[in-house]
Design an enzyme around this catalytic site. Structure first.
Site, mmCIF file in Angstrom:
data_model
loop_
_atom_site.group_PDB
_atom_site.id
_atom_site.type_symbol
_atom_site.label_atom_id
_atom_site.label_comp_id
_atom_site.label_asym_id
_atom_site.label_seq_id
_atom_site.Cartn_x
_atom_site.Cartn_y
_atom_site.Cartn_z
ATOM 1 N N SER A 140 0.799 -1.230 0.000
ATOM 2 C CA SER A 140 0.000 0.000 0.000
ATOM 3 C C SER A 140 0.829 1.276 0.000
ATOM 4 C CB SER A 140 -0.951 0.011 1.201
ATOM 5 O OG SER A 140 -0.216 0.077 2.401
ATOM 6 N N HIS A 189 1.228 3.973 6.896
ATOM 7 C CA HIS A 189 0.628 4.879 5.916
ATOM 8 C C HIS A 189 1.059 6.312 6.194
ATOM 9 C CE1 HIS A 189 -2.907 2.169 4.409
ATOM 10 N NE2 HIS A 189 -1.726 1.800 3.949
ATOM 11 N N ASP A 237 -7.903 6.083 4.955
ATOM 12 C CA ASP A 237 -8.005 4.932 5.858
ATOM 13 C C ASP A 237 -9.186 4.958 6.817
ATOM 14 O OD1 ASP A 237 -5.627 4.107 4.727
ATOM 15 O OD2 ASP A 237 -4.387 4.646 6.449
#
Length: 157
Positions: A44, A84, A111
């Site tokens: 990701s 992230h 998210d």
């Protein structure tokens, strides 16, 4: 003679494991992170951070997280830590609190769906900020986690 050699090998392995644990614990104290070293488990964050990369974190106080920081967070009730980028910061209800919105660089959406009903992450959810990367070293961990039969065979012959 053979029994003594096996005992010495077992002792060497035990000392090696104890040393690794002590170094990891010391890193945790120095960086103020419960997990100072983590392995990236997904793609990701590609192309900047790849699956299998080993990340070094810090969470020294006071640490203000800002837009653009790559963080590792974990929401209560979730076993997995997520790597992230902070895409938005907001002031929380208290003057000293901050709220964060994160997103994977390789993801199309933020998210929020991962936050277990929260609208934004709180400071307590952030484990740390990425400070360093060693590419692909974490694949050993991924390999053993994804092949449990092999892991069980090696650990329990």
């Amino acid at each position: 003679m053979r029994g003594a050699r096996v005992l010495l090998q077992a002792q060497a392995i035990a000392l090696s494991l104890a040393s690794t644990f002590m170094i990891y614990t010391a890193l945790g104290l120095l960086t103020n992170c419960k997990s100072p070293v983590v392995v990236v488990l997904s793609g990701s964050m590609e192309p900047g951070i790849y699956r299998g990369d080993l990340l070094f974190l810090s969470n020294n106080m006071p640490q203000n997280y800002v837009t653009g920081d790559i963080t590792v967070y974990q929401v209560a009730g979730e076993a997995i830590q997520i790597v992230h980028r902070v895409v938005e910061t907001h002031n929380g209800p208290e003057a000293s609190s901050h709220l964060f919105l994160t997103k994977g660089d390789n993801n199309d959406i933020d998210d929020v769906s991962l936050y277990q009903g929260l609208e934004r992450l709180e400071r307590k959810h952030v484990i740390g900020r990425v400070r360093g990367i060693i590419p692909l070293v974490g694949y050993v961990t991924i390999f053993f986690n994804e092949l449990p039969r092999l892991r069980n065979h090696i650990l329990r012959p």
